[in-house]
Design a protein around this motif. Structure first.
Motif, PDB file in Angstrom:
ATOM      1  N   ILE A  12      -3.013  40.910 -32.332  1.00 37.78           N
ATOM      2  CA  ILE A  12      -4.053  39.977 -31.914  1.00 37.78           C
ATOM      3  C   ILE A  12      -5.193  39.886 -32.642  1.00 37.78           C
ATOM      4  N   VAL A  13      -5.556  41.206 -33.051  1.00 39.66           N
ATOM      5  CA  VAL A  13      -6.883  41.171 -34.036  1.00 39.66           C
ATOM      6  C   VAL A  13      -6.700  40.461 -35.095  1.00 39.66           C
ATOM      7  N   THR A  14      -5.387  40.823 -35.992  1.00 40.53           N
ATOM      8  CA  THR A  14      -5.144  40.230 -37.235  1.00 40.53           C
ATOM      9  C   THR A  14      -5.036  38.624 -37.349  1.00 40.53           C
ATOM     10  N   ILE A  15      -4.372  38.393 -36.180  1.00 36.60           N
ATOM     11  CA  ILE A  15      -4.315  36.793 -36.036  1.00 36.60           C
ATOM     12  C   ILE A  15      -5.600  36.112 -35.918  1.00 36.60           C
ATOM     13  N   THR A  16      -6.591  36.964 -35.163  1.00 33.01           N
ATOM     14  CA  THR A  16      -7.839  36.359 -34.780  1.00 33.01           C
ATOM     15  C   THR A  16      -8.485  36.442 -36.217  1.00 33.01           C
ATOM     16  N   ALA A  17      -8.450  37.236 -36.894  1.00 31.31           N
ATOM     17  CA  ALA A  17      -9.301  37.441 -38.286  1.00 31.31           C
ATOM     18  C   ALA A  17      -8.788  36.418 -39.207  1.00 31.31           C
ATOM     19  N   GLY A  18      -7.429  36.342 -39.205  1.00 26.37           N
ATOM     20  CA  GLY A  18      -6.898  35.382 -40.048  1.00 26.37           C
ATOM     21  C   GLY A  18      -7.637  33.729 -39.916  1.00 26.37           C
ATOM     22  N   PHE A  19      -7.662  33.519 -38.685  1.00 21.72           N
ATOM     23  CA  PHE A  19      -8.355  32.197 -38.221  1.00 21.72           C
ATOM     24  C   PHE A  19      -9.737  31.893 -38.656  1.00 21.72           C
ATOM     25  N   THR A  46      -8.989  48.470 -35.350  1.00 20.94           N
ATOM     26  CA  THR A  46      -9.695  47.125 -35.126  1.00 20.94           C
ATOM     27  C   THR A  46     -10.300  46.678 -36.355  1.00 20.94           C
ATOM     28  N   PHE A  47     -10.718  47.677 -37.067  1.00 17.05           N
ATOM     29  CA  PHE A  47     -11.531  47.515 -38.630  1.00 17.05           C
ATOM     30  C   PHE A  47     -10.207  47.221 -39.558  1.00 17.05           C
ATOM     31  N   LEU A  96       3.985  41.161 -35.554  1.00 17.46           N
ATOM     32  CA  LEU A  96       4.876  40.392 -34.399  1.00 17.46           C
ATOM     33  C   LEU A  96       6.087  41.385 -34.552  1.00 17.46           C
ATOM     34  N   GLY A  97       6.735  41.474 -35.893  1.00 17.19           N
ATOM     35  CA  GLY A  97       8.053  41.979 -36.152  1.00 17.19           C
ATOM     36  C   GLY A  97       7.944  43.469 -35.516  1.00 17.19           C
ATOM     37  N   SER A  98       6.634  44.429 -35.865  1.00 19.71           N
ATOM     38  CA  SER A  98       6.379  45.243 -35.420  1.00 19.71           C
ATOM     39  C   SER A  98       6.618  45.483 -33.741  1.00 19.71           C
ATOM     40  N   ILE A  99       6.025  44.680 -33.481  1.00 17.04           N
ATOM     41  CA  ILE A  99       5.668  44.472 -31.642  1.00 17.04           C
ATOM     42  C   ILE A  99       7.275  44.697 -31.084  1.00 17.04           C
ATOM     43  N   VAL A 100       8.003  43.265 -31.553  1.00 18.97           N
ATOM     44  CA  VAL A 100       9.373  43.442 -31.363  1.00 18.97           C
ATOM     45  C   VAL A 100      10.299  44.553 -31.220  1.00 18.97           C
ATOM     46  N   ALA A 101       9.968  45.304 -32.532  1.00 17.15           N
ATOM     47  CA  ALA A 101      10.843  46.374 -32.805  1.00 17.15           C
ATOM     48  C   ALA A 101      10.256  47.647 -31.970  1.00 17.15           C
TER      49      ALA A 101
END
Length: 523
Positions: free
Chosen positions: A335-342, A395-396, A173-178
């Motif tokens: 998006i992929v990271t947050i999904t995997a976290g759940f 993705t992986f 998320l920080g990376s996206i904002v930057a």
């Protein structure tokens, strides 16, 4: 002795039925707790912002003009100095976190980062910019040492794995904002094109400093300092709506006390040598060092810090296209990271790590083939195929390393050495980053696509390591996960003692117990 593993892996009648069956968003106290945890996530956000900002600044003509178009070693120093600053803070950070508390350490680190970003934004020379980035890294160490520990130690039991997995996911998320900040300012003709993204870096730390005075302290830390009454109050307020006699709170409280006593009995002392003193601790250190190195040496370092160099190598030189792709890639990664976290508890840590390494090896190989074809033939389609395979590679990468890297490291260490163990992990990660940031631009320029072959071999090694050494830890409490590295007797001892003191009883399946005990000792 035989009862522990089955209870640990599956959850006992003394534990799982004590959890609140209502969704967290219908429990006011859990809403408040999860809000405070989100404030802790800001520490990870600042790391992601910093990495992406530096990546974006390299594509800005205004920044390159201000610092005389840095290349080679100078560019490597500008990228690596933040990690050198982080390394300088490592000897001190665990002592502050363990001695003065998780909250104090985070506030101290965030305050240093605010000062650093002010200097960075005002920089009028490359020396001033380098000095500011050193201070950014130094401050980040104090905050980043304590924040993931506090997340794991205050989270509601059934939320812990998701919370700690999401912590590192906020890097993106920080990376996206930057990325989008640099994309939005690149048309500004003055130095404000790079000063605005630099100033925004300090905004998140300012929010953290203002709000962190209200964040609860770790109950584990409070118990370790003899402040048991205060620890019980924190657990009761957030985990049981203020009821200190709630069975779940009593079980957690007794388990924390039993685990800390057991850890001190096993380790004997909590100095740095305790990290290698016992077989269990040596297993932990081997795993966290390997994961730290893997997280940076899987080929992702080329994309994260030198994406514009990769673009140039495959024939994409337009500044707008480079910045746009950087923003899209980071959004996709998030998006992929947050999904995997759940899904980390549902799928399992070991499965995710193995799938990640296998997938990365496949798509890095495909990326290498297309890169080589483009270099030899100048094929435009091959250049764009490289971009497609970058997305598939990530993705992986994202299904395991961003969500599980911090989560797995924090949960396998017992409380008394958790901060020091995390510092070893962070130190290994920073060394890997520094090596990457110096070597990657030089090797990529000299070897072009042939440099990618090194990572194909390395990714195969990563898969083999994870297959033989990564232990599955899902469906375990924080204390039980840490204890399993010291033998199943320790897990059982902690669980039995906590359940007995809390006045709880449970049953187990003897056959399942023996099977899981055998599996646990195999690794």
């Amino acid at each position: 002795m035989d009862a522990g593993p089955a209870v640990v892996a599956k959850g006992s009648a003394a534990y799982t039925h004590l959890l609140d069956s209502k969704p967290w968003y219908k429990n006011t106290r859990l809403i408040i707790l999860n809000f405070w945890i989100s404030i802790m996530f800001i520490t990870s956000y600042t790391y992601g912002y910093d990495a992406s900002m530096m990546n974006g600044l390299q594509s800005l003509t205004q920044w390159n003009q201000a610092f005389d178009y840095p290349t080679g070693g100078k560019l490597g120093l500008l990228a690596a100095i933040q990690n050198i600053g982080a390394l300088s803070g490592y000897p001190f950070a665990p002592y502050m976190s363990d001695g003065m508390g998780r909250r104090f350490s985070i506030i101290f680190g965030a305050s240093l980062m605010i000062v650093a970003t002010v200097i960075q934004t005002a920089s009028n020379s490359v020396q001033m910019f380098i000095g500011a980035r050193f201070l950014v890294g130094f401050g980040q160490t104090f905050a980043a040492t304590a924040a993931p520990l506090l997340v794991a130690e205050v989270a509601y039991p059934s939320h812990r794995s998701q919370a700690t997995s999401l912590y590192n996911g906020l890097w993106y998320l920080g990376s996206i904002v930057a990325a989008w900040s640099t994309y939005g300012t690149f048309t500004i003709p003055t130095s404000w094109a790079w000063r605005i993204p630099s100033a925004l870096q300090g905004a998140s730390s300012l929010i953290q400093v203002l709000l962190f005075w209200f964040v609860p302290e770790s109950p584990r830390w409070l118990v370790s300092k003899g402040k048991e009454e205060r620890a019980l109050q924190v657990l009761a307020y957030y985990h049981a709506n203020g009821d200190a006699q709630d069975p779940l709170v009593q079980y957690e409280f007794e388990e924390i006390k039993a685990a800390i006593a057991f850890d001190r009995e096993v380790a004997g002392n909590v100095g740095w040598l305790s990290l290698i003193k016992t077989p269990g601790n040596r297993k932990r250190i081997r795993i966290v060092i390997a994961l730290a190195v893997f997280s940076q040496w899987s080929g992702n370092g080329l994309v994260t810090y030198y994406l514009n160099k990769v673009f140039i190598a495959i024939g994409i030189t337009d500044q707008t296209t480079q910045l746009l792709f950087n923003g899209l890639l980071n959004t996709y990664n998030f998006i992929v990271t947050i999904t995997a976290g759940f899904y980390c508890d549902r799928v399992g840590r070991r499965t995710l790590f193995l799938a990640s390494c296998a997938g990365m090896a496949v798509f890095w190989t495909a990326q290498t083939i297309c890169f080589a074809y483009h270099q030899n033939t100048g094929s435009i389609s091959a250049g764009y195929a490289v971009i497609a395979f970058i997305f598939l590679f990530y993705t992986f990468f994202n299904i395991a390393f961003p969500p599980l890297l911090v989560s797995y490291t924090v949960e396998i260490f017992p409380f008394d050495i958790r901060a020091k163990g995390y510092i070893v992990f962070s130190f290994s990660l920073s060394l890997s980053l520094i090596f990457n940031q110096y070597v990657n631009p030089i090797a990529l320029e000299a070897l072009q696509w042939k440099y990618y072959l090194v990572y194909i071999v390395w990714l195969c090694f990563e898969f083999a390591f994870c297959y033989f050494y990564i232990i599955e830890t899902r469906h375990r409490t924080l204390e039980e996960t840490a204890a399993m590295f010291d033998g199943q007797e320790g897990v059982a001892q902690i669980h039995h003692q906590a359940a007995a003191r809390a006045g709880l009883t449970y049953g187990v399946d003897e056959k399942e117990t023996k099977l899981e005990s055998a599996v646990a000792t195999t690794y």
